[in-house]
Design a protein around this motif. Structure first.
Motif, PDB file in Angstrom:
ATOM      1  N   ALA A  92      -0.795  20.382  68.921  1.00 13.24           N
ATOM      2  CA  ALA A  92       0.180  21.310  69.500  1.00 13.24           C
ATOM      3  C   ALA A  92      -0.355  21.912  70.795  1.00 13.24           C
ATOM      4  CB  ALA A  92       0.519  22.413  68.499  1.00 13.24           C
ATOM      5  N   ALA A  93      -1.635  22.268  70.805  1.00 15.44           N
ATOM      6  CA  ALA A  93      -2.246  22.809  72.022  1.00 15.44           C
ATOM      7  C   ALA A  93      -2.242  21.767  73.133  1.00 15.44           C
ATOM      8  CB  ALA A  93      -3.668  23.282  71.733  1.00 15.44           C
ATOM      9  N   ALA A  94      -2.520  20.510  72.780  1.00 23.82           N
ATOM     10  CA  ALA A  94      -2.514  19.446  73.792  1.00 23.82           C
ATOM     11  C   ALA A  94      -1.119  19.271  74.380  1.00 23.82           C
ATOM     12  CB  ALA A  94      -3.008  18.138  73.171  1.00 23.82           C
ATOM     13  N   VAL A  95      -0.082  19.335  73.531  1.00 20.29           N
ATOM     14  CA  VAL A  95       1.295  19.216  74.025  1.00 20.29           C
ATOM     15  C   VAL A  95       1.603  20.346  74.996  1.00 20.29           C
ATOM     16  CG1 VAL A  95       3.729  19.393  73.340  1.00 20.29           C
ATOM     17  CG2 VAL A  95       2.171  17.927  72.050  1.00 20.29           C
ATOM     18  N   MET A  96       1.223  21.570  74.625  1.00 19.33           N
ATOM     19  CA  MET A  96       1.515  22.709  75.491  1.00 19.33           C
ATOM     20  C   MET A  96       0.730  22.639  76.802  1.00 19.33           C
ATOM     21  SD  MET A  96       3.960  24.158  74.076  1.00 19.33           S
ATOM     22  CE  MET A  96       4.090  25.334  75.418  1.00 19.33           C
ATOM     23  N   LEU A  97      -0.518  22.198  76.743  1.00 20.20           N
ATOM     24  CA  LEU A  97      -1.314  22.074  77.971  1.00 20.20           C
ATOM     25  C   LEU A  97      -0.756  20.981  78.875  1.00 20.20           C
ATOM     26  CD1 LEU A  97      -4.901  22.599  76.546  1.00 20.20           C
ATOM     27  CD2 LEU A  97      -3.615  24.167  78.029  1.00 20.20           C
ATOM     28  N   ALA A 148      15.061  21.945  72.921  1.00 24.13           N
ATOM     29  CA  ALA A 148      16.229  21.336  73.563  1.00 24.13           C
ATOM     30  C   ALA A 148      17.459  22.228  73.427  1.00 24.13           C
ATOM     31  CB  ALA A 148      16.500  19.956  72.960  1.00 24.13           C
ATOM     32  N   LEU A 149      17.668  22.814  72.259  1.00 24.04           N
ATOM     33  CA  LEU A 149      18.814  23.699  72.058  1.00 24.04           C
ATOM     34  C   LEU A 149      18.744  24.902  72.991  1.00 24.04           C
ATOM     35  CD1 LEU A 149      21.373  24.551  70.517  1.00 24.04           C
ATOM     36  CD2 LEU A 149      19.863  25.668  68.861  1.00 24.04           C
ATOM     37  N   ILE A 150      17.575  25.526  73.063  1.00 28.50           N
ATOM     38  CA  ILE A 150      17.399  26.699  73.930  1.00 28.50           C
ATOM     39  C   ILE A 150      17.559  26.303  75.395  1.00 28.50           C
ATOM     40  CG2 ILE A 150      15.730  28.420  74.724  1.00 28.50           C
ATOM     41  CD1 ILE A 150      14.562  28.321  71.806  1.00 28.50           C
ATOM     42  N   TRP A 151      16.876  25.251  75.795  1.00 24.56           N
ATOM     43  CA  TRP A 151      16.872  24.783  77.193  1.00 24.56           C
ATOM     44  C   TRP A 151      18.288  24.462  77.662  1.00 24.56           C
ATOM     45  CZ3 TRP A 151      12.071  22.254  79.388  1.00 24.56           C
ATOM     46  CH2 TRP A 151      12.275  21.683  80.644  1.00 24.56           C
ATOM     47  N   LEU A 152      18.967  23.586  76.919  1.00 25.40           N
ATOM     48  CA  LEU A 152      20.293  23.128  77.350  1.00 25.40           C
ATOM     49  C   LEU A 152      21.371  24.179  77.099  1.00 25.40           C
ATOM     50  CD1 LEU A 152      20.066  19.439  76.081  1.00 25.40           C
ATOM     51  CD2 LEU A 152      19.718  20.284  78.416  1.00 25.40           C
ATOM     52  N   ILE A 181       6.280  19.119  65.362  1.00 21.98           N
ATOM     53  CA  ILE A 181       6.649  18.767  66.732  1.00 21.98           C
ATOM     54  C   ILE A 181       8.118  18.354  66.831  1.00 21.98           C
ATOM     55  CG2 ILE A 181       5.915  16.354  66.612  1.00 21.98           C
ATOM     56  CD1 ILE A 181       5.121  18.520  69.594  1.00 21.98           C
ATOM     57  N   ARG A 182       8.643  17.657  65.830  1.00 18.73           N
ATOM     58  CA  ARG A 182      10.051  17.247  65.888  1.00 18.73           C
ATOM     59  C   ARG A 182      10.965  18.460  65.889  1.00 18.73           C
ATOM     60  NH1 ARG A 182      11.215  13.114  61.362  1.00 18.73           N
ATOM     61  NH2 ARG A 182      13.319  13.472  62.140  1.00 18.73           N
ATOM     62  N   GLN A 183      10.667  19.421  65.010  1.00 13.55           N
ATOM     63  CA  GLN A 183      11.477  20.636  64.981  1.00 13.55           C
ATOM     64  C   GLN A 183      11.363  21.375  66.314  1.00 13.55           C
ATOM     65  OE1 GLN A 183      10.485  24.632  63.049  1.00 13.55           O
ATOM     66  NE2 GLN A 183      11.645  23.564  61.441  1.00 13.55           N
ATOM     67  N   TRP A 184      10.157  21.439  66.864  1.00 16.28           N
ATOM     68  CA  TRP A 184       9.935  22.119  68.142  1.00 16.28           C
ATOM     69  C   TRP A 184      10.765  21.488  69.252  1.00 16.28           C
ATOM     70  CZ3 TRP A 184       7.692  20.394  72.764  1.00 16.28           C
ATOM     71  CH2 TRP A 184       7.402  21.404  73.700  1.00 16.28           C
ATOM     72  N   PHE A 185      10.810  20.156  69.290  1.00 15.76           N
ATOM     73  CA  PHE A 185      11.629  19.482  70.309  1.00 15.76           C
ATOM     74  C   PHE A 185      13.094  19.866  70.140  1.00 15.76           C
ATOM     75  CE2 PHE A 185       8.168  16.370  71.162  1.00 15.76           C
ATOM     76  CZ  PHE A 185       8.161  16.472  72.542  1.00 15.76           C
ATOM     77  N   GLY A 186      13.586  19.895  68.915  1.00 18.16           N
ATOM     78  CA  GLY A 186      14.977  20.276  68.675  1.00 18.16           C
ATOM     79  C   GLY A 186      15.263  21.706  69.081  1.00 18.16           C
ATOM     80  N   VAL A 187      14.378  22.620  68.691  1.00 18.51           N
ATOM     81  CA  VAL A 187      14.528  24.036  69.046  1.00 18.51           C
ATOM     82  C   VAL A 187      14.490  24.207  70.560  1.00 18.51           C
ATOM     83  CG1 VAL A 187      13.318  26.269  68.966  1.00 18.51           C
ATOM     84  CG2 VAL A 187      13.688  24.962  66.852  1.00 18.51           C
ATOM     85  N   GLY A 195      13.799  32.366  74.583  1.00 21.88           N
ATOM     86  CA  GLY A 195      14.322  31.666  73.413  1.00 21.88           C
ATOM     87  C   GLY A 195      13.267  31.474  72.344  1.00 21.88           C
ATOM     88  N   TRP A 196      12.077  31.030  72.748  1.00 21.82           N
ATOM     89  CA  TRP A 196      11.000  30.867  71.773  1.00 21.82           C
ATOM     90  C   TRP A 196      10.628  32.202  71.141  1.00 21.82           C
ATOM     91  CZ3 TRP A 196       7.592  27.484  75.445  1.00 21.82           C
ATOM     92  CH2 TRP A 196       7.969  26.137  75.332  1.00 21.82           C
TER      93      TRP A 196
END
Length: 193
Positions: free
Chosen positions: A12-17, A93-97, A85-91, A122-123
């Motif tokens: 998760a840290a690597a994704v955020m970095l 994307a919903l917030i972003w779009l 990570i899958r849930q995070w992408f969904g969350v 949003g987060w």
């Protein structure tokens, strides 16, 4: 038991970095090339400005704007990966779009709305609300800590500071609450009886 930290903290840290590096690379390109990417944000009720919904969060109005967003971006984004990570992408994307589309519908005319702060709000609201929807004491405790440490940010959803899109903050926050409700609802339907 509802998680409060990602199941794979280092991943998760690597994704955020990596995501942060993208933000800095975009700003570096904007500054060095003179491309004026800041003009490519969300321009409300303008057909061409709707494209900004996709990339406005990647654009920042200079280094101070990006620096101000970096720490909350890293912390809230990392904590929002507690469901995987899958849930995070969904969350995300919903917030972003969702927040981008709402800003496009009701934001200020003839202004380019840019920055990651709508997603950050949003987060934050996702993290504040998910424990209540999920009825998780641990997540509620984390929400209380975040509210104590970062609660002052919530004033950013109110109009007041010229040049700051309170609309992006407000709609990001509302879509964060919606994401928390949807995640809790999905978790309840998947829970064994």
């Amino acid at each position: 038991m509802a998680r409060i930290v990602p199941p794979h903290p280092l991943r998760a840290a690597a994704v955020m970095l990596l995501f942060t590096a993208v933000l800095y690379a975009v700003e570096f390109y904007d500054q060095m090339s003179g491309a004026y990417l800041d003009n490519e944000g969300i321009i409300s009720r303008n057909a061409d400005g709707a494209w900004g919904i996709l990339w406005a969060p990647l654009l920042h109005g200079g280094w101070p704007h990006l620096w101000a967003n970096t720490l909350p971006f890293l912390v809230f984004g990392w904590l929002a990966m507690a469901g995987g990570i899958r849930q995070w992408f969904g969350v995300t994307a919903l917030i972003w779009l969702g927040s981008g589309a709402a800003v496009w519908l009701v934001g200020p005319s003839m202004a380019s709305t840019i920055g990651m702060s709508g997603v950050i709000f949003g987060w934050l609201l996702f993290l504040l609300a998910r424990g209540f929807f999920a009825r998780s004491g641990r997540q509620i405790a984390l929400a209380v800590v975040l509210l104590f440490l970062e609660g002052g940010m919530l004033f950013g959803v109110l109009p007041g500071t010229p040049g700051i899109s309170w609309q992006a903050h407000l709609f990001g926050a509302l879509f964060g609450i919606l994401a928390a409700w949807l995640v809790a609802r999905a978790d309840r339907t998947q829970a064994p009886l």
